[in-house]
Design a protein around this motif. Structure first.
Motif, PDB file in Angstrom:
ATOM      1  N   LEU A 126      -8.169   1.550  -0.899  1.00 21.32           N
ATOM      2  CA  LEU A 126      -7.577   0.280  -0.483  1.00 21.32           C
ATOM      3  C   LEU A 126      -7.411   0.206   1.039  1.00 21.32           C
ATOM      4  O   LEU A 126      -7.536  -0.868   1.621  1.00 21.32           O
ATOM      5  CB  LEU A 126      -6.228   0.091  -1.176  1.00 21.32           C
ATOM      6  N   GLN A 169      -5.146   4.844  -2.878  1.00 23.09           N
ATOM      7  CA  GLN A 169      -4.664   4.456  -1.555  1.00 23.09           C
ATOM      8  C   GLN A 169      -5.776   4.504  -0.515  1.00 23.09           C
ATOM      9  O   GLN A 169      -5.911   3.585   0.302  1.00 23.09           O
ATOM     10  CB  GLN A 169      -3.514   5.378  -1.126  1.00 23.09           C
ATOM     11  N   LEU A 196       0.824  -1.210   0.000  1.00 25.29           N
ATOM     12  CA  LEU A 196       0.000   0.000   0.000  1.00 25.29           C
ATOM     13  C   LEU A 196       0.858   1.261   0.000  1.00 25.29           C
ATOM     14  O   LEU A 196       0.497   2.272  -0.616  1.00 25.29           O
ATOM     15  CB  LEU A 196      -0.925   0.009   1.218  1.00 25.29           C
TER      16      LEU A 196
END
Length: 317
Positions: free
Chosen positions: A131, A128, A121
């Motif tokens: 997620l 970002q 990540l």
């Protein structure tokens, strides 16, 4: 006369103010500081009282109960008899073996996977936020909902996992119904439900690493693994040590996932943990003294382990 009288009256009118007297400003500031400190100490005392009532009192009460026995409402001191009883229980070492096995599997899977996900990540440049929410979503689910979801996945007849394996022409598994795969199945479910918090903590630590270190590693010709080994891990060593300690302490007290997924014992007692054994003594056998004694065993083991880990971390610094 009028020109000289007004200032005199003004002077007399303001002469009585505490802030204009010698030391008045200091006393006013001191009183304000005292009020602020009283408010802060009020909040602190409330937090300390909650900690004493809900943390320390149960620990002290457990310690006392481990040397007592209650029959027909009459409590009597029995000394070390409870400790001796649980120590010679035929399932005592089985529970400790399963607890150690669960902790080991949780370290291999539950400790490494969140760190790898955090590194991935951290390297992404798009989506970002989406997620992160996706990774943290399992933590927001109620534990029972997550367990029921995995019970459906693990079902040997119509479960998702066996369906995928059958579609790939691979051998299926009994998952929770086999003593060989029950414990690892519980670890996978627990990792999925709890990895979100650890991932975000690792991600926050990774984002505090100065970019100049990675640039220097690039100039030295370091690859991806070289950057992780020589830059990422040393820079996050304190966070990794703390999370390792917290995870070991938490996994050695595992109860919810084991109880809901396998009923506690599991096939051939393969998932019986120490905390589940405490639950059996207390709520199935109604023997709270023996339950407290076994909990005292666990407390001593965790205390010694935490002390050793803290000492090693301090020496490493």
């Amino acid at each position: 006369m009028a020109a000289t009288t007004v200032p005199e009256q003004t002077t007399k009118r303001h002469a009585g103010r505490p802030s204009d007297r010698p030391g008045g400003a200091a006393r006013t500031g001191m009183s304000r500081t005292v009020r602020q400190n009283l408010q802060a100490h009020g909040f602190l005392i409330g937090a300390v009282l909650c900690f004493l009532v809900f943390s320390w009192y149960p620990m002290v009460r457990e310690f006392i109960m481990s040397f007592q026995q209650t029959k027909r409402g009459v409590t009597s001191w029995v000394g070390f008899r409870n400790l001796d009883r649980v120590y010679h229980d035929p399932y005592f070492w089985t529970a400790w073996k399963n607890t150690a096995q669960f902790t080991l599997y949780a370290l291999v899977i539950g400790f490494a996977v969140p760190f790898v996900v955090a590194v991935v990540l951290n390297e992404l440049r798009h989506a970002q936020a989406y997620l992160r929410i996706l990774v943290y979503l399992p933590v927001m689910l109620p534990p029972v909902a997550g367990v029921l979801l995995f019970k459906y996945f693990y079902n040997p007849e119509y479960g998702l996992f066996n369906h995928v394996l059958s579609s790939l022409h691979l051998p299926t598994s009994q998952w929770l119904d086999s003593s060989h795969t029950a414990m690892i199945s519980v670890v996978v479910a627990a990792t999925w439900m709890n990895m979100g918090s650890a991932t975000l903590i690792y991600l926050a630590a990774l984002q505090n690493i100065p970019g100049e270190l990675y640039e220097a590693a690039d100039l030295d010709g370091a690859g991806l693994w070289g950057k992780i080994w020589h830059v990422t891990i040393p820079q996050t060593r304190m966070v990794l040590s703390l999370m390792l300690l917290l995870q070991i302490v938490a996994t050695m007290q595992e109860f919810t996932n084991v109880y809901l997924l396998t009923g506690g014992n599991g096939p051939e007692n393969s998932t019986m943990t120490v905390v589940y054994m405490v639950y059996q003594y207390a709520f199935r056998y109604n023997d709270f003294g023996s339950a407290a004694a076994l909990g005292l065993f666990l407390l001593l083991v965790l205390a010694v382990f935490s002390g050793v880990c803290t000492r090693l971390s301090r020496n490493a610094d």
